[in-house]
Design an enzyme around this catalytic site. Structure first.
Site, short mmCIF file in Angstrom:
data_model
loop_
_atom_site.label_atom_id
_atom_site.label_comp_id
_atom_site.label_asym_id
_atom_site.label_seq_id
_atom_site.Cartn_x
_atom_site.Cartn_y
_atom_site.Cartn_z
N LYS A 82 0.69 -1.18 0.10
CA LYS A 82 0.04 0.23 0.07
C LYS A 82 1.01 1.37 0.12
CE LYS A 82 -4.02 1.83 2.45
NZ LYS A 82 -4.91 1.75 3.62
N SER A 157 -9.68 1.95 3.10
CA SER A 157 -8.56 2.60 2.45
C SER A 157 -7.76 1.64 1.56
CB SER A 157 -7.86 3.63 3.07
OG SER A 157 -7.11 3.05 4.07
N SER A 181 -10.46 -0.64 7.18
CA SER A 181 -9.79 -0.69 5.73
C SER A 181 -8.99 -1.72 5.13
CB SER A 181 -8.99 0.51 6.10
OG SER A 181 -9.31 1.88 6.03
#
Length: 471
Positions: A82, A157, A181
């Site tokens: 990420k 996210s 997330s």
């Protein structure tokens, strides 16, 4: 190894094939790099393709094996990382256009562990700027598309990494979870995710800096994968303390679970409403656990309404000064992020005095104690990831009422964050052309318990991914 494409294999299968010489790590890396070239244009999930880094890491794994050394438990496994997790040679942007030169001097410690175990980073995963929405869009890289339904959000996210894994661009992904997330985008993509207990996996950076109290208590880093066994494999490598992170701990991670197998099922947490297909998925998972020998009882866990409410109040109160004050960031946040957070704050009674803020944290202690007692009787809590279908793109920007409704739908998600508990999202099937799933929550440091329950649910439901998102 069977005749499936390399990009269809699980992380566990890839590592075994590479270690035993059935296939080279370089061949695995090349297959996944080619897959990225083929499908990423349709979903925009991989922000940066780490071609040279992947080839060099794969060649190093092959060289170790050729020299008679152990390739590692993750030998040749392609992973995504990420955009807010430090990986040397690649900027940690957090989705912000003004952070493209933020190249870290060293990896996050859990990234170093995974690379030492033979994992191969192939791509960076997209995210909303500073991870602030339950959607994945930003002004730096743009929108990530849901591979099942382009009209629906992919969740956030860690949406980029979830879509990367679901479409076979990597066997596993690394993300984080402050308010669902990891679990929400995994649910939207039809894959699995593990939100570890607070402290089990260290911070996403080794830089020492001030961290807001809610980030210390609610946020964790963890893996996404297409199987629960792969979650277990990755977590077994990445957990453990980092001396730069004073909140991190080293706790043994058992390979299985032989304790009490009692499950509390909550179909409609706090009684705030649940859509029929969600309720059906929870009950199907409960049947799978019953058939696997677990003792299942429909019973409400303690005060989900208060846990979710306090999570929202604390998080909004801490973030409001930074996100709504001009000049705090060196550049602008995206219009979507500002709109979402402005609407979100409008629906929250902010803890704007020392007394109310302190009282909220004090109440958290009492709620955690009630859950600890509850987990003594019920080591596993089974319930929805979200109580509604994934929303249409833009719905969360339609006003304060939408942000409140979305938070209510995610109440069991954020309860696990509020309490610092481990949770696994696991898919259960497809409804109306989109993935459906559930989550299992366990006691503090009970990752092995949650994983054991998730395995039983997974065993009753055929795999749905990789999915090809191309028209």
């Amino acid at each position: 190894m069977d005749n499936r494409a390399l990009t269809e294999l699980s992380a566990t299968e890839i590592a075994e094939a590479v270690r035993t010489g059935v296939v080279s790590a370089l061949a695995v890396a090349e297959a996944h790099l080619a897959r990225i070239d083929e499908v990423n244009p349709a979903v925009n999930a991989a922000t940066v393709v780490l071609t040279d880094q992947a080839r060099a890491a794969a060649a190093a794994v092959d060289a170790r094996i050729a020299a008679g050394q152990d390739g590692g438990p993750l030998a040749g496994v392609p992973i995504s990382v990420k955009e807010n997790i430090d990986l040397t040679g690649s900027a940690t942007t957090s989705g912000l256009p003004f952070a493209t030169d933020h190249i870290p001097a060293e990896n996050a410690s859990f990234v170093t562990k995974l690379l030492a175990a033979g994992a191969i980073p192939v791509a960076r995963g997209n995210m909303p700027d500073v991870g602030l929405r339950w959607d994945t869009d930003n002004d730096l890289y743009g929108r990530t598309w849901n591979p099942w339904d382009r009209s629906r959000v992919p969740g956030g996210s860690s949406g980029g990494d979830a879509v990367i894994v679901a479409t076979g661009m990597a066997a596993a992904g690394l993300g984080n979870d402050y308010g669902g997330s990891l679990r929400l985008p995994a649910h939207a993509a039809g894959i699995a995710a593990l939100r570890p207990s607070a402290g089990r996996v260290p911070a996403p950076t080794r830089q020492i800096m001030p961290i807001e109290l809610s980030l210390q208590a609610f946020a964790v880093n963890g893996p996404l994968a297409r199987t629960v066994a792969d979650l277990d494999l990755l977590f077994g490598v990445m957990h453990g303390a980092d001396d730069n992170d004073p909140l991190s701990v080293t706790v043994p991670h058992p390979s299985g679970y032989d304790g009490p197998r009692r499950v509390a099922v909550t179909v409609d947490p706090a009684g705030w409403g649940v859509e029929p297909q969600v309720a059906a998925a929870v009950r199907a998972a409960a049947r799978a656990l019953t058939e696997a020998g677990w003792e299942v009882e429909e019973v409400e866990p303690p005060q989900v309404d208060r846990c979710a409410t306090l999570w929202r109040q604390i998080s909004a109160s801490e973030m409001a000064p930074a996100l709504l004050t001009p000049g705090v960031f060196p550049g602008p946040l995206s219009a979507g992020t500002v709109k979402y957070f402005t609407d979100n704050v409008a629906g929250v009674d902010l803890l704007d005095t020392a007394a109310t803020y302190s009282a909220a944290w004090a109440e958290r202690h009492a709620l955690a104690a009630r859950w600890r007692r509850f987990n003594t009787r019920y080591p596993v809590v089974l319930g929805p990831v979200t109580t509604a279908a994934m929303p249409a793109i833009g719905w969360d920007l339609s006003g304060p009422e939408a942000t409140t409704e979305q938070w209510q739908q995610h109440r069991l998600l954020v309860t696990a964050n509020f309490l610092g508990l481990p949770a696994v999202a696991v898919p259960t099937g497809v409804t109306d052309g989109r993935p459906q799933g559930v989550q299992v929550i366990s006691r503090l440091h009970g990752e092995h318990i949650a994983l054991a329950a998730a395995r039983a649910i997974e065993a009753a439901h055929p795999a749905m991914t990789p999915i090809d998102p191309r028209p």
